[in-house]
Design an enzyme around this catalytic site. Structure first.
Site, PDB file in Angstrom:
ATOM      1  N   SER A 152      51.797   6.909  23.516  1.00 41.04           N
ATOM      2  CA  SER A 152      52.779   7.302  24.527  1.00 41.04           C
ATOM      3  C   SER A 152      53.724   6.155  24.843  1.00 41.04           C
ATOM      4  CB  SER A 152      52.059   7.714  25.821  1.00 41.04           C
ATOM      5  OG  SER A 152      52.966   7.921  26.870  1.00 41.04           O
ATOM      6  N   TYR A 165      46.313   5.288  31.892  1.00 43.14           N
ATOM      7  CA  TYR A 165      46.868   6.036  30.759  1.00 43.14           C
ATOM      8  C   TYR A 165      47.591   5.099  29.792  1.00 43.14           C
ATOM      9  CZ  TYR A 165      49.543   9.807  28.471  1.00 43.14           C
ATOM     10  OH  TYR A 165      50.095  10.680  27.559  1.00 43.14           O
ATOM     11  N   LYS A 169      46.668   4.394  25.873  1.00 40.68           N
ATOM     12  CA  LYS A 169      47.609   4.750  24.816  1.00 40.68           C
ATOM     13  C   LYS A 169      48.013   3.556  23.951  1.00 40.68           C
ATOM     14  CE  LYS A 169      47.749   9.139  25.308  1.00 40.68           C
ATOM     15  NZ  LYS A 169      46.975   9.924  24.312  1.00 40.68           N
TER      16      LYS A 169
END
Length: 305
Positions: A152, A165, A169
């Site tokens: 991401s 997150y 990622k």
């Protein structure tokens, strides 16, 4: 060229909704037998239901394809092993793995509980590790494999409220980089996809008119590019709203400072050389950085003789 997946078997995690659903359906349209994995939880990872995965399987079967639903929690290795065993029992091989399953537990780092950080890491990182480990020997033995990690922009560039997150990622990119080296002689190619799409993960983060432009199918076109027979290797493909780009990690050529001069002051004095991008390059492995620095050191020694 025409991209076909006839005779291939694909596992897509988190395939009950959003991007995973789109990936699974398009693989099936192009001839692949598809394992539709989905725990069926909410966006934050709570709860579970097999309804979404079964619906995707029904859609694939309606189009004349073959599919299998499995509700493995990707963070649980034994459940993942059972999914892969059922796949092998049914079709005898695994050619493609798309690690797509993920959850969000967004909060600023100051307000985030460690449990929320850990769970996101477990699903995104260990979920990718578990699924890859479960198919790795199969792919080695058949001398063929195509694996996608879902990364991401939040990891590569940062995004407020997503320390968990973002860390996860970026971690899957480090995982990819070494798998590429270990899988090369078995024709196992490992790539990463950085998507921007309108899914459950983004539905309350953007206005409706923007979400309408971010259809999952645009990302799926990129995902399938990374898993077909002539796929690249160690490629980070960014995709969204019809746009496609690559992200790459480069290192500057840098400078050399002799031992007797090494100090923070000396590093600062040569900062322009440290940062100079004119001779930057993409390193194929970590050892290449060591090789570069040792070469500079040996060149200096030779120059002093």
């Amino acid at each position: 060229m025409s991209v076909s997946f006839e005779g291939r078997v694909a596992i897509v995690t988190g395939a009950g909704n959003g991007l995973g659903r789109s990936h699974a359906l398009e693989l099936a349209r192009r001839g692949a037998k598809v394992v539709v994995n989905d725990l069926g939880g909410a966006r934050d990872g709570s709860g579970n239901s097999s309804d979404a995965a079964k619906e995707v399987v029904a859609l694939i079967e309606e189009m004349g394809g073959e599919a299998l639903a499995h509700g493995a929690n990707v963070a649980n290795f034994s459940e993942v092993q059972d999914m892969v065993k059922q796949t092998m029992d049914k079709w005898g091989r695994v050619d493609i793995l798309i690690n797509n399953a993920g959850i969000l537990r967004d909060k600023s780092f100051a307000k985030m509980e460690i449990a929320d950080f850990q769970l996101v890491m477990d699903v995104h990182v260990m979920g990718s590790v578990n699924c890859t480990k479960a198919v790795w020997d199969i792919m080695r033995e058949q001398n063929y494999g195509r694996i996608v990690m879902t990364t991401s922009s939040s990891g590569m560039y940062g995004n407020f409220g997503q320390t968990n997150y973002g860390a996860a990622k970026m971690a899957v990119l480090g995982f990819m980089n070494t798998l590429v080296l270990e899988g090369a002689k078995y024709d196992i190619r490992v790539n990463a996809l950085a998507p921007t799409a309108a899914t459950r993960m983004t539905e309350d983060l953007m206005p409706p008119e923007i979400l309408a432009m971010l259809q999952p199918e645009a990302v799926t076109a990129g995902a399938l590019t990374l898993v077909h027979e002539d796929a690249p290797n160690r490629f980070i493909l960014c995709a969204g709203a019809g746009g496609y780009a690559s992200t790459r990690l480069f290192e500057t050529d840098g400078v050399f400072i002799p031992k007797e001069e090494q100090s923070p002051e000396a590093v600062l004095a040569k900062w322009d050389g440290v940062s100079d991008t004119s001779k930057q390059s993409e390193l194929e492995s970590g050892s290449k950085q060591t090789e570069k620095f040792l070469t500079k050191a040996m060149q200096y020694v030779q120059s002093q003789k």
